[in-house]
Design a protein around this motif. Structure first.
Motif, PDB file in Angstrom:
ATOM      1  N   SER A   6       0.833  -1.203   0.000  1.00  0.00           N
ATOM      2  CA  SER A   6       0.000   0.000   0.000  1.00  0.00           C
ATOM      3  C   SER A   6       0.865   1.250   0.000  1.00  0.00           C
ATOM      4  CB  SER A   6      -0.917   0.027   1.235  1.00  0.00           C
ATOM      5  OG  SER A   6      -1.814  -1.061   1.233  1.00  0.00           O
ATOM      6  N   TRP A   7       0.315   2.315  -0.572  1.00  0.00           N
ATOM      7  CA  TRP A   7       0.935   3.629  -0.487  1.00  0.00           C
ATOM      8  C   TRP A   7       0.434   4.330   0.769  1.00  0.00           C
ATOM      9  CZ3 TRP A   7       4.919   5.345  -3.127  1.00  0.00           C
ATOM     10  CH2 TRP A   7       5.187   4.812  -4.391  1.00  0.00           C
ATOM     11  N   PHE A   8       1.340   5.007   1.461  1.00  0.00           N
ATOM     12  CA  PHE A   8       0.991   5.766   2.651  1.00  0.00           C
ATOM     13  C   PHE A   8       1.439   7.219   2.450  1.00  0.00           C
ATOM     14  CE2 PHE A   8       1.527   1.373   3.896  1.00  0.00           C
ATOM     15  CZ  PHE A   8       0.390   1.141   4.656  1.00  0.00           C
ATOM     16  N   PHE A   9       0.541   8.134   2.824  1.00  0.00           N
ATOM     17  CA  PHE A   9       0.792   9.561   2.659  1.00  0.00           C
ATOM     18  C   PHE A   9       0.588  10.261   4.002  1.00  0.00           C
ATOM     19  CE2 PHE A   9      -1.095   7.798  -1.167  1.00  0.00           C
ATOM     20  CZ  PHE A   9      -0.211   8.186  -2.162  1.00  0.00           C
ATOM     21  N   LYS A  10       1.218  11.405   4.156  1.00  0.00           N
ATOM     22  CA  LYS A  10       0.947  12.236   5.314  1.00  0.00           C
ATOM     23  C   LYS A  10      -0.473  12.785   5.199  1.00  0.00           C
ATOM     24  CE  LYS A  10       3.075  15.922   8.074  1.00  0.00           C
ATOM     25  NZ  LYS A  10       4.174  16.915   8.132  1.00  0.00           N
ATOM     26  N   ALA A  11      -1.164  12.897   6.323  1.00  0.00           N
ATOM     27  CA  ALA A  11      -2.560  13.339   6.317  1.00  0.00           C
ATOM     28  C   ALA A  11      -2.734  14.609   5.503  1.00  0.00           C
ATOM     29  CB  ALA A  11      -3.036  13.568   7.755  1.00  0.00           C
ATOM     30  N   GLY A  12      -3.714  14.579   4.588  1.00  0.00           N
ATOM     31  CA  GLY A  12      -4.013  15.747   3.766  1.00  0.00           C
ATOM     32  C   GLY A  12      -3.109  15.943   2.575  1.00  0.00           C
ATOM     33  N   ASN A  13      -2.263  14.942   2.276  1.00  0.00           N
ATOM     34  CA  ASN A  13      -1.276  15.135   1.210  1.00  0.00           C
ATOM     35  C   ASN A  13      -1.282  13.982   0.214  1.00  0.00           C
ATOM     36  OD1 ASN A  13       0.824  16.589  -0.060  1.00  0.00           O
ATOM     37  ND2 ASN A  13       2.370  15.263   0.883  1.00  0.00           N
ATOM     38  N   LYS A  14      -2.449  13.407  -0.043  1.00  0.00           N
ATOM     39  CA  LYS A  14      -2.518  12.298  -0.985  1.00  0.00           C
ATOM     40  C   LYS A  14      -2.230  12.786  -2.393  1.00  0.00           C
ATOM     41  CE  LYS A  14      -5.235   8.270  -2.271  1.00  0.00           C
ATOM     42  NZ  LYS A  14      -6.457   7.479  -2.040  1.00  0.00           N
ATOM     43  N   LEU A  15      -1.377  12.051  -3.100  1.00  0.00           N
ATOM     44  CA  LEU A  15      -0.923  12.457  -4.432  1.00  0.00           C
ATOM     45  C   LEU A  15      -1.407  11.479  -5.488  1.00  0.00           C
ATOM     46  CD1 LEU A  15       2.749  13.148  -3.344  1.00  0.00           C
ATOM     47  CD2 LEU A  15       1.055  14.910  -3.887  1.00  0.00           C
ATOM     48  N   LYS A  16      -1.477  11.935  -6.708  1.00  0.00           N
ATOM     49  CA  LYS A  16      -1.837  11.077  -7.836  1.00  0.00           C
ATOM     50  C   LYS A  16      -0.548  10.498  -8.407  1.00  0.00           C
ATOM     51  CE  LYS A  16      -6.062  13.594  -8.973  1.00  0.00           C
ATOM     52  NZ  LYS A  16      -6.829  14.343 -10.014  1.00  0.00           N
ATOM     53  N   ILE A  17      -0.089   9.429  -7.795  1.00  0.00           N
ATOM     54  CA  ILE A  17       1.234   8.890  -8.131  1.00  0.00           C
ATOM     55  C   ILE A  17       1.271   8.156  -9.460  1.00  0.00           C
ATOM     56  CG2 ILE A  17       2.011   8.733  -5.734  1.00  0.00           C
ATOM     57  CD1 ILE A  17       1.202   5.800  -5.812  1.00  0.00           C
ATOM     58  N   ASP A  18       0.121   7.999 -10.109  1.00  0.00           N
ATOM     59  CA  ASP A  18       0.117   7.351 -11.411  1.00  0.00           C
ATOM     60  C   ASP A  18       0.433   8.322 -12.544  1.00  0.00           C
ATOM     61  OD1 ASP A  18      -2.251   8.702 -10.916  1.00  0.00           O
ATOM     62  OD2 ASP A  18      -3.446   7.368 -12.191  1.00  0.00           O
ATOM     63  N   GLN A  19       0.570   9.602 -12.230  1.00  0.00           N
ATOM     64  CA  GLN A  19       0.885  10.605 -13.246  1.00  0.00           C
ATOM     65  C   GLN A  19       2.391  10.776 -13.407  1.00  0.00           C
ATOM     66  OE1 GLN A  19      -1.150  14.225 -12.168  1.00  0.00           O
ATOM     67  NE2 GLN A  19      -3.192  13.352 -12.481  1.00  0.00           N
TER      68      GLN A  19
END
Length: 218
Positions: free
Chosen positions: A146-159
């Protein structure tokens, strides 16, 4: 209530020493789809090769591993333990094999199998590099990356643009490390998941790729 380690051990025994990567040519190396009969033949020393010769397998195996939580960890007394060790011990006992486990950096554990210094390393998933010198068994553990992000900072890593810009992290020497290196410009690795979580919380990396088990242990 059944002891889950005994259940896993039974499945491990039936399915060719699960979760370990064996050096090509070792007694246990073979198809991950090998059936019980093939396992029994190899263990009893009656494995038949294509040339009809009989190969006597080793009765002792040299394992290499690294500290990768929660699968291999060091307890307060300095004893190597974790999810994988009781299952390995149970399985080797059931098969009648003596064995030794050497704790090494993860890259060295894999290299020792490639060089023939060790017979197998664990736990690991399959990739082309490992397939070039070793053969993987059935999986010891199921799991989800799974990908984990800092709260409020989810990114579109497929771009593609995002993949070139952000810093991503994972554990050094794992299959996840190889995958990130092939897809991202800036990859940060550490030997423990706890270090990576600290970097994520501090904003030093933007995203973290781990198995759910590894993240939950951290």
């Amino acid at each position: 209530m059944r002891d889950i380690s005994k259940v896993l051990c039974f499945n491990l025994y039936r399915r060719l020493a699960i979760g370990l990567v064996f050096v090509a040519g070792s007694a246990f190396a073979g198809s991950a789809q090998a059936d019980d009969a093939a396992l029994t033949l190899a263990v009893e020393g009656t494995h038949q090769t294509a040339s009809e010769s009989v190969v006597e397998p080793k009765r002792s195996l040299r394992f290499a591993t690294a500290l990768i939580s929660p699968y291999q960890i060091m307890d307060a007394e300095g004893t190597l333990t974790g999810r994988s060790l009781p299952i390995l011990a149970c399985t080797m006992d059931a098969l009648g094999y003596e064995y030794e486990v050497e704790l090494l950096p993860w890259g060295r554990a894999q290299k020792n199998v490639e060089l023939g210094i060790s017979d197998a390393f664990f736990v690991a998933s399959q990739n082309k590099v490992r397939d070039s010198y070793a053969q993987i068994s059935e999986p010891m553990f199921g799991g989800t990356r799974s990908w984990f992000f800092k709260a409020g900072n989810k990114l579109k890593i497929d771009q593609d643009e995002v993949r070139k810009r952000i810093n991503v992290g994972t554990v050094f020497g794992t299959n996840m490390h190889s995958m990130l290196d092939s897809q991202f410009e800036n990859v940060v690795t550490k030997t423990t998941e706890s270090e990576l979580v600290e970097l994520l919380l501090a904003g030093r990396i933007d995203a973290l790729l781990l198995t759910d088990d590894m993240f939950n242990y951290a």
